[in-house]
Scaffold this motif. Structure first.
Motif, PDB file in Angstrom:
ATOM      1  N   ALA A  68       0.831  -1.210   0.000  1.00 52.81           N
ATOM      2  CA  ALA A  68       0.000   0.000   0.000  1.00 52.81           C
ATOM      3  C   ALA A  68       0.865   1.259   0.000  1.00 52.81           C
ATOM      4  CB  ALA A  68      -0.924  -0.008   1.212  1.00 52.81           C
ATOM      5  N   THR A  69       1.891   1.287   0.816  1.00 52.74           N
ATOM      6  CA  THR A  69       2.768   2.453   0.900  1.00 52.74           C
ATOM      7  C   THR A  69       3.510   2.671  -0.420  1.00 52.74           C
ATOM      8  OG1 THR A  69       3.040   2.148   3.266  1.00 52.74           O
ATOM      9  CG2 THR A  69       4.702   3.475   2.164  1.00 52.74           C
ATOM     10  N   MET A  70       4.008   1.582  -1.001  1.00 51.91           N
ATOM     11  CA  MET A  70       4.715   1.723  -2.275  1.00 51.91           C
ATOM     12  C   MET A  70       3.767   2.136  -3.402  1.00 51.91           C
ATOM     13  SD  MET A  70       7.677  -1.208  -2.365  1.00 51.91           S
ATOM     14  CE  MET A  70       8.635  -0.406  -3.658  1.00 51.91           C
ATOM     15  N   THR A  71       2.514   1.711  -3.348  1.00 53.14           N
ATOM     16  CA  THR A  71       1.537   2.147  -4.346  1.00 53.14           C
ATOM     17  C   THR A  71       1.317   3.651  -4.225  1.00 53.14           C
ATOM     18  OG1 THR A  71       0.489  -0.029  -4.403  1.00 53.14           O
ATOM     19  CG2 THR A  71      -0.827   1.822  -5.205  1.00 53.14           C
ATOM     20  N   GLN A  72       1.202   4.155  -2.994  1.00 48.62           N
ATOM     21  CA  GLN A  72       1.070   5.602  -2.791  1.00 48.62           C
ATOM     22  C   GLN A  72       2.291   6.340  -3.331  1.00 48.62           C
ATOM     23  OE1 GLN A  72       0.434   5.628   1.479  1.00 48.62           O
ATOM     24  NE2 GLN A  72      -1.761   5.992   1.206  1.00 48.62           N
ATOM     25  N   THR A  73       3.474   5.823  -3.045  1.00 50.07           N
ATOM     26  CA  THR A  73       4.702   6.453  -3.542  1.00 50.07           C
ATOM     27  C   THR A  73       4.759   6.397  -5.058  1.00 50.07           C
ATOM     28  OG1 THR A  73       5.824   5.859  -1.480  1.00 50.07           O
ATOM     29  CG2 THR A  73       7.224   6.496  -3.334  1.00 50.07           C
ATOM     30  N   ALA A  74       4.294   5.297  -5.646  1.00 50.18           N
ATOM     31  CA  ALA A  74       4.255   5.181  -7.099  1.00 50.18           C
ATOM     32  C   ALA A  74       3.385   6.274  -7.704  1.00 50.18           C
ATOM     33  CB  ALA A  74       3.743   3.800  -7.506  1.00 50.18           C
ATOM     34  N   VAL A  75       2.227   6.514  -7.120  1.00 49.79           N
ATOM     35  CA  VAL A  75       1.335   7.573  -7.612  1.00 49.79           C
ATOM     36  C   VAL A  75       2.039   8.925  -7.514  1.00 49.79           C
ATOM     37  CG1 VAL A  75      -0.817   8.812  -7.127  1.00 49.79           C
ATOM     38  CG2 VAL A  75      -0.800   6.304  -7.180  1.00 49.79           C
ATOM     39  N   ARG A  76       2.675   9.193  -6.377  1.00 48.52           N
ATOM     40  CA  ARG A  76       3.394  10.469  -6.211  1.00 48.52           C
ATOM     41  C   ARG A  76       4.521  10.608  -7.241  1.00 48.52           C
ATOM     42  NH1 ARG A  76       2.919   8.917  -0.444  1.00 48.52           N
ATOM     43  NH2 ARG A  76       1.220  10.170   0.388  1.00 48.52           N
ATOM     44  N   ALA A  77       5.288   9.547  -7.434  1.00 52.60           N
ATOM     45  CA  ALA A  77       6.406   9.590  -8.377  1.00 52.60           C
ATOM     46  C   ALA A  77       5.913   9.777  -9.809  1.00 52.60           C
ATOM     47  CB  ALA A  77       7.235   8.317  -8.262  1.00 52.60           C
ATOM     48  N   LEU A  78       4.849   9.077 -10.176  1.00 57.48           N
ATOM     49  CA  LEU A  78       4.309   9.224 -11.529  1.00 57.48           C
ATOM     50  C   LEU A  78       3.726  10.616 -11.742  1.00 57.48           C
ATOM     51  CD1 LEU A  78       2.789   5.670 -11.912  1.00 57.48           C
ATOM     52  CD2 LEU A  78       4.682   6.630 -13.259  1.00 57.48           C
ATOM     53  N   ARG A  79       3.121  11.197 -10.712  1.00 58.81           N
ATOM     54  CA  ARG A  79       2.641  12.584 -10.819  1.00 58.81           C
ATOM     55  C   ARG A  79       3.816  13.524 -11.054  1.00 58.81           C
ATOM     56  NH1 ARG A  79      -1.701  12.222  -6.060  1.00 58.81           N
ATOM     57  NH2 ARG A  79      -3.503  11.726  -7.371  1.00 58.81           N
ATOM     58  N   ALA A  80       4.910  13.318 -10.329  1.00 57.30           N
ATOM     59  CA  ALA A  80       6.085  14.178 -10.484  1.00 57.30           C
ATOM     60  C   ALA A  80       6.730  13.993 -11.853  1.00 57.30           C
ATOM     61  CB  ALA A  80       7.092  13.874  -9.379  1.00 57.30           C
ATOM     62  N   ALA A  81       6.764  12.769 -12.355  1.00 54.25           N
ATOM     63  CA  ALA A  81       7.452  12.479 -13.613  1.00 54.25           C
ATOM     64  C   ALA A  81       6.624  12.798 -14.855  1.00 54.25           C
ATOM     65  CB  ALA A  81       7.863  11.004 -13.649  1.00 54.25           C
ATOM     66  N   PHE A  82       5.292  12.607 -14.793  1.00 57.10           N
ATOM     67  CA  PHE A  82       4.456  12.692 -15.989  1.00 57.10           C
ATOM     68  C   PHE A  82       3.256  13.626 -15.881  1.00 57.10           C
ATOM     69  CE2 PHE A  82       6.502   8.527 -16.441  1.00 57.10           C
ATOM     70  CZ  PHE A  82       6.981   8.610 -17.747  1.00 57.10           C
ATOM     71  N   ALA A  83       2.882  14.053 -14.691  1.00 62.62           N
ATOM     72  CA  ALA A  83       1.716  14.916 -14.482  1.00 62.62           C
ATOM     73  C   ALA A  83       0.435  14.365 -15.112  1.00 62.62           C
ATOM     74  CB  ALA A  83       1.991  16.332 -14.974  1.00 62.62           C
ATOM     75  N   PRO A  84       0.087  13.100 -14.824  1.00 68.82           N
ATOM     76  CA  PRO A  84      -1.161  12.557 -15.371  1.00 68.82           C
ATOM     77  C   PRO A  84      -2.377  13.194 -14.711  1.00 68.82           C
ATOM     78  CG  PRO A  84      -0.223  11.016 -13.817  1.00 68.82           C
ATOM     79  CD  PRO A  84       0.765  12.134 -13.961  1.00 68.82           C
ATOM     80  N   ALA A  85      -3.518  13.091 -15.364  1.00 69.69           N
ATOM     81  CA  ALA A  85      -4.766  13.637 -14.831  1.00 69.69           C
ATOM     82  C   ALA A  85      -5.435  12.678 -13.846  1.00 69.69           C
ATOM     83  CB  ALA A  85      -5.725  13.949 -15.981  1.00 69.69           C
ATOM     84  N   GLY A  86      -5.055  11.406 -13.882  1.00 68.81           N
ATOM     85  CA  GLY A  86      -5.658  10.409 -12.995  1.00 68.81           C
ATOM     86  C   GLY A  86      -4.904   9.095 -13.100  1.00 68.81           C
ATOM     87  N   PHE A  87      -5.461   8.078 -12.445  1.00 73.13           N
ATOM     88  CA  PHE A  87      -4.815   6.769 -12.401  1.00 73.13           C
ATOM     89  C   PHE A  87      -5.859   5.659 -12.414  1.00 73.13           C
ATOM     90  CE2 PHE A  87      -1.745   9.548 -10.443  1.00 73.13           C
ATOM     91  CZ  PHE A  87      -0.539   9.089 -10.936  1.00 73.13           C
ATOM     92  N   ASN A  88      -5.469   4.516 -12.953  1.00 70.57           N
ATOM     93  CA  ASN A  88      -6.163   3.263 -12.715  1.00 70.57           C
ATOM     94  C   ASN A  88      -5.255   2.475 -11.775  1.00 70.57           C
ATOM     95  OD1 ASN A  88      -7.081   3.390 -16.043  1.00 70.57           O
ATOM     96  ND2 ASN A  88      -8.616   3.152 -14.456  1.00 70.57           N
ATOM     97  N   LEU A  89      -5.816   2.023 -10.658  1.00 68.34           N
ATOM     98  CA  LEU A  89      -5.098   1.169  -9.711  1.00 68.34           C
ATOM     99  C   LEU A  89      -5.870  -0.127  -9.606  1.00 68.34           C
ATOM    100  CD1 LEU A  89      -4.595   3.695  -6.760  1.00 68.34           C
ATOM    101  CD2 LEU A  89      -2.987   3.185  -8.600  1.00 68.34           C
ATOM    102  N   GLY A  90      -5.172  -1.263  -9.614  1.00 69.71           N
ATOM    103  CA  GLY A  90      -5.927  -2.493  -9.453  1.00 69.71           C
ATOM    104  C   GLY A  90      -5.118  -3.760  -9.542  1.00 69.71           C
TER     105      GLY A  90
END
Length: 188
Positions: free
Chosen positions: A104-126
């Motif tokens: 769970a923690t690494m998934t949160q960090t992944a979202v933060r890192a991807l926001r910093a690297a690519f600035a996506p508008a949203g995510f699919n998690l699953g």
């Protein structure tokens, strides 16, 4: 037409409509089963082999104590990564409490890192639990983190293998790994 007559190649294909099509024949190797394990054993599991490689070769973005993050070799979008335990386990309910917390923690960090690297508008998690649920490698649990953008194709065409990716996986891995180190102090 006679039995041995041929039709021109232009006679085949989809009917004329407003849908634009991007042909991605490189994905046929995946659809055909290339790189899929012959069985569910640890010896056949690519997710068990990846951590034994260096990060660049294995496309590993980050390593934790119990879990790691790796780019998807057949991504739905640029930056598509997975977070998974090192341990070969297939069912979410079989994770240990520490594996669950780190996943769970690494998934949160992944979202933060991807926001910093690519600035996506949203995510699919699953997670897809079992082959019938769509898991390509059902024997080893993995959490997908897929960045999404406005104007991005909806999920069905993406699953239908019609996605253009503007960046090579090695470049994406380097970008996300650098961003990962910059968020939350790089902690897993």
């Amino acid at each position: 037409m006679g039995e041995h007559d041929t039709e021109p190649a232009g006679a085949f294909g989809p009917p004329e409509d407003s849908m634009q099509r991007l042909w991605t024949p490189h994905r046929m190797v995946y659809i055909g089963g290339q790189d899929k394990p012959a069985d569910g054993s640890v010896a056949q599991c690519p997710f068990c082999r990846i951590p034994t490689r260096d990060d660049e070769t294995g496309l590993v973005v980050a390593r934790g104590r119990e879990c790691y993050a790796v780019l998807n070799l057949y991504p739905y979008n640029s930056g598509h990564l997975m977070v998974l335990p090192y341990r070969h386990v297939s069912d979410y309910v079989d994770l240990t409490p520490t594996e669950t917390a780190e996943l769970a923690t690494m998934t949160q960090t992944a979202v933060r890192a991807l926001r910093a690297a690519f600035a996506p508008a949203g995510f699919n998690l699953g997670m897809n639990q079992g082959e019938v649920a769509g898991a390509g490698i059902a024997a080893h649990l993995h959490q997908h983190v897929v960045p999404r953008w406005l104007g991005d194709a909806n999920f069905l065409p993406v699953v239908g293998q019609t996605k253009a990716l503007p960046e090579l996986l090695a470049e994406t891995r380097a970008r996300v790994a650098a961003a990962w180190d910059g968020v939350d102090g790089g902690d897993a």
